[in-house]
Design an enzyme around this catalytic site. Sequence first.
Site, PDB file in Angstrom:
ATOM      1  N   ASN A 169     -87.770 -36.358  -2.725  1.00  0.00           N
ATOM      2  CA  ASN A 169     -87.581 -36.780  -4.121  1.00  0.00           C
ATOM      3  C   ASN A 169     -86.127 -36.792  -4.591  1.00  0.00           C
ATOM      4  O   ASN A 169     -85.792 -37.506  -5.524  1.00  0.00           O
ATOM      5  CB  ASN A 169     -88.489 -35.983  -5.070  1.00  0.00           C
ATOM      6  CG  ASN A 169     -88.238 -34.493  -5.030  1.00  0.00           C
ATOM      7  OD1 ASN A 169     -87.593 -33.998  -4.108  1.00  0.00           O
ATOM      8  ND2 ASN A 169     -88.731 -33.786  -6.013  1.00  0.00           N
ATOM      9  N   GLU A 264     -86.843 -23.465  -1.144  1.00  0.00           N
ATOM     10  CA  GLU A 264     -87.180 -23.903  -2.505  1.00  0.00           C
ATOM     11  C   GLU A 264     -88.418 -24.773  -2.375  1.00  0.00           C
ATOM     12  O   GLU A 264     -88.338 -25.902  -1.893  1.00  0.00           O
ATOM     13  CB  GLU A 264     -86.014 -24.691  -3.119  1.00  0.00           C
ATOM     14  CG  GLU A 264     -84.760 -23.860  -3.339  1.00  0.00           C
ATOM     15  CD  GLU A 264     -84.912 -22.781  -4.409  1.00  0.00           C
ATOM     16  OE1 GLU A 264     -85.907 -22.782  -5.150  1.00  0.00           O
ATOM     17  OE2 GLU A 264     -84.030 -21.911  -4.474  1.00  0.00           O
ATOM     18  N   CYS A 298     -90.002 -31.176  -8.608  1.00  0.00           N
ATOM     19  CA  CYS A 298     -90.520 -29.814  -8.436  1.00  0.00           C
ATOM     20  C   CYS A 298     -90.669 -29.148  -9.791  1.00  0.00           C
ATOM     21  O   CYS A 298     -91.569 -28.352 -10.008  1.00  0.00           O
ATOM     22  CB  CYS A 298     -89.616 -29.005  -7.530  1.00  0.00           C
ATOM     23  SG  CYS A 298     -87.909 -28.955  -8.075  1.00  0.00           S
TER      24      CYS A 298
HETATM   25  P1  NAP Z   1     -92.396 -31.794   2.578  1.00  0.00           P
HETATM   26  O1  NAP Z   1     -93.494 -32.656   3.041  1.00  0.00           O
HETATM   27  O2  NAP Z   1     -92.551 -30.312   2.700  1.00  0.00           O
HETATM   28  O3  NAP Z   1     -91.084 -32.261   3.378  1.00  0.00           O
HETATM   29  C1  NAP Z   1     -89.835 -31.681   3.134  1.00  0.00           C
HETATM   30  C2  NAP Z   1     -88.950 -31.887   4.334  1.00  0.00           C
HETATM   31  O4  NAP Z   1     -89.485 -31.180   5.455  1.00  0.00           O
HETATM   32  C3  NAP Z   1     -88.813 -33.336   4.785  1.00  0.00           C
HETATM   33  O5  NAP Z   1     -87.494 -33.543   5.177  1.00  0.00           O
HETATM   34  C4  NAP Z   1     -89.744 -33.400   5.986  1.00  0.00           C
HETATM   35  O6  NAP Z   1     -89.400 -34.413   6.906  1.00  0.00           O
HETATM   36  C5  NAP Z   1     -89.496 -32.038   6.583  1.00  0.00           C
HETATM   37  N1  NAP Z   1     -90.530 -31.565   7.511  1.00  0.00           N
HETATM   38  C6  NAP Z   1     -91.806 -31.958   7.638  1.00  0.00           C
HETATM   39  N2  NAP Z   1     -92.419 -31.240   8.616  1.00  0.00           N
HETATM   40  C7  NAP Z   1     -91.495 -30.376   9.093  1.00  0.00           C
HETATM   41  C8  NAP Z   1     -91.512 -29.357  10.086  1.00  0.00           C
HETATM   42  N3  NAP Z   1     -92.595 -29.067  10.800  1.00  0.00           N
HETATM   43  N4  NAP Z   1     -90.389 -28.662  10.306  1.00  0.00           N
HETATM   44  C9  NAP Z   1     -89.262 -28.914   9.599  1.00  0.00           C
HETATM   45  N5  NAP Z   1     -89.188 -29.866   8.654  1.00  0.00           N
HETATM   46  C10 NAP Z   1     -90.297 -30.576   8.389  1.00  0.00           C
HETATM   47  O7  NAP Z   1     -92.048 -32.078   1.040  1.00  0.00           O
HETATM   48  P2  NAP Z   1     -91.845 -33.483   0.339  1.00  0.00           P
HETATM   49  O8  NAP Z   1     -93.150 -34.182   0.240  1.00  0.00           O
HETATM   50  O9  NAP Z   1     -90.695 -34.191   0.934  1.00  0.00           O
HETATM   51  O10 NAP Z   1     -91.388 -33.006  -1.124  1.00  0.00           O
HETATM   52  C11 NAP Z   1     -92.301 -32.650  -2.109  1.00  0.00           C
HETATM   53  C12 NAP Z   1     -92.418 -31.143  -2.235  1.00  0.00           C
HETATM   54  O11 NAP Z   1     -91.127 -30.583  -2.395  1.00  0.00           O
HETATM   55  C13 NAP Z   1     -93.173 -30.728  -3.476  1.00  0.00           C
HETATM   56  O12 NAP Z   1     -94.043 -29.662  -3.149  1.00  0.00           O
HETATM   57  C14 NAP Z   1     -92.086 -30.252  -4.431  1.00  0.00           C
HETATM   58  O13 NAP Z   1     -92.514 -29.325  -5.393  1.00  0.00           O
HETATM   59  C15 NAP Z   1     -91.111 -29.668  -3.482  1.00  0.00           C
HETATM   60  N6  NAP Z   1     -89.777 -29.602  -4.069  1.00  0.00           N
HETATM   61  C16 NAP Z   1     -89.281 -28.366  -4.380  1.00  0.00           C
HETATM   62  C17 NAP Z   1     -88.036 -28.262  -4.983  1.00  0.00           C
HETATM   63  C18 NAP Z   1     -87.468 -26.925  -5.328  1.00  0.00           C
HETATM   64  O14 NAP Z   1     -86.268 -26.844  -5.474  1.00  0.00           O
HETATM   65  N7  NAP Z   1     -88.268 -25.890  -5.460  1.00  0.00           N
HETATM   66  C19 NAP Z   1     -87.297 -29.419  -5.253  1.00  0.00           C
HETATM   67  C20 NAP Z   1     -87.833 -30.652  -4.913  1.00  0.00           C
HETATM   68  C21 NAP Z   1     -89.080 -30.742  -4.309  1.00  0.00           C
HETATM   69  P3  NAP Z   1     -90.268 -35.782   6.975  1.00  0.00           P
HETATM   70  O15 NAP Z   1     -90.021 -36.490   5.710  1.00  0.00           O
HETATM   71  O16 NAP Z   1     -89.722 -36.473   8.158  1.00  0.00           O
HETATM   72  O17 NAP Z   1     -91.695 -35.358   7.142  1.00  0.00           O
END
Ligand code: NAP
Length: 496
Positions: A169, A264, A298
Amino acid sequence: MAGTGVFEEIIDGEVYKYYADGEWKKSASGKSVSIINPTTRTPQYKVQACTQEEVNKVMDAAKAAQKLWARTPLWKRAEFLHKAAAILKEHKNPIAECLVKEIAKPAKDAVTEVVRSGDLISYTAEDGVRILGEGKLLVSDSFPGNERSKYCLSSKIPLGVVLAIPPFNYPVNLAVSKIAPALIAGNALVLKPPTQGAVAALHMIHCFHLAGFPKGLISCVTGKGSEIGDFLTMHPGVNCISFTGGDTGIAISKKAGMIPLQMELGGKDACIVLEDADLDLVTANIVKGGYSYSGQRCTAVKVVLIMESVADAVVEKVKAKMANLTIGPPEENCDITPVVSESSANFIEGLVMDAKQKGATFCQEYRREGNLIWPLLLDHVRPDMRIAWEEPFGPVLPVIRISSVEEGIHHCNASNFGLQGCVFTRDINKAIMISDALETGTVQINSAPARGPDHFPFQGLKESGIGSQGITNSINMMTKIKSTVINLPSPSYTIG
Ligand code: NAP
């Protein structure tokens, strides 16, 4: 245009290259990963699917480059960062264009993300010069039984190689929020960008390349997280992981070795509305907080907990304001744009259908075309509905009516998440007491949850994370304390 001008060298044919050892390279895998445009639902870009061998080489190069970088004067490291920030801002338009195509971010917000990222890099450079330029001197005689015979000098030193994994995002902003503190603190940096957002991230990395950082210090390996993620996060060459994303972060924390983790993760940020609140302010914040970037933040408002006596009035006002939201493609700067993927849209729809089946009141008709979901307010949501607890990451917001403040606090604290919360009231004493009672990393008083300004501390409790972000916290987290103790001869040996 993405991939043209100064960015020409980052693409080969139709596949974007990865960045290692100061060069743009094609992966030996011969394989690529497609990035689907959420709006057209057709392939937009392709990136390299890097191999494990390529990751190994990147780690070796990072380790070697870091040793020299750690000895590069702090002011010089800051200069490199300022240069990268300026180049990034200069090229905001082609990078923003990628954000529009890869993650359907409204065009204006996409430009804002890049500019904000440049500012974040510059601020980090300045902050780093101040806080890393200071150390501590301790003397031994403050501890019982000791003479003044030992002087301890302590300062902050880098951890080594930092692995940065941001989510889709904010693929630029949440990448630089890891890259800049890592670099100013003297670390090397390996970035694994999210697949949706990878091309924007590669453009951003090219700005660091153009700033002239030493070879091998910064690398960017692309590929699906599900394929190379484990290899990266469990790699022995990694000395720190800074991750932002969803539940994946919980799995990573269980697998990673004995290294510092900055996690995070997700949130279910509650908006608690008391009877004495300014209802127009509440309405504006619910609509902006709940529906900006289609709820894919988030810190989006993800559940409204509202006192029954003002609920009808607020729901009516929110409905009226929602009617003004524009819905459509990100290129046209619409408020509501398609969510990032079909699977994400299906997940959101699942939550909506569960709420429907269990009797929630739909304030608008549910409507979806492809990945585009019309903004929806669900009233009379009850705790037995999934949407009361789960993070939709879409433009769908549940309202739970409460009869006491305690009920609101209880709901909020019963969540597995603990990122942010907010409370609307004119009674500041009550607001502070509620803030104290909420088990979240931050509580906003009279405003929707937000990450930023980027130098504010930002952290989640429980399943929302480990550690704290915000510029100063990230710099500190990416360092460790090193002490040198000067031992004087025995105290009987005195001069003067
Ligand atoms: P995600 O599915 O957890 O992916 C995050 C990152 O992890 C991506 O770069 C993804 O790569 C990578 N990834 C996936 N599988 C992995 C593995 N086994 N090992 C290491 N890395 C891996 O999250 P998202 O859908 O991108 O983002 C949405 C989530 O992020 C929501 O839950 C949101 O609340 C959270 N978020 C939190 C914050 C905060 O600061 N607390 C800020 C923004 C978003 P790929 O894309 O290649 O799968």
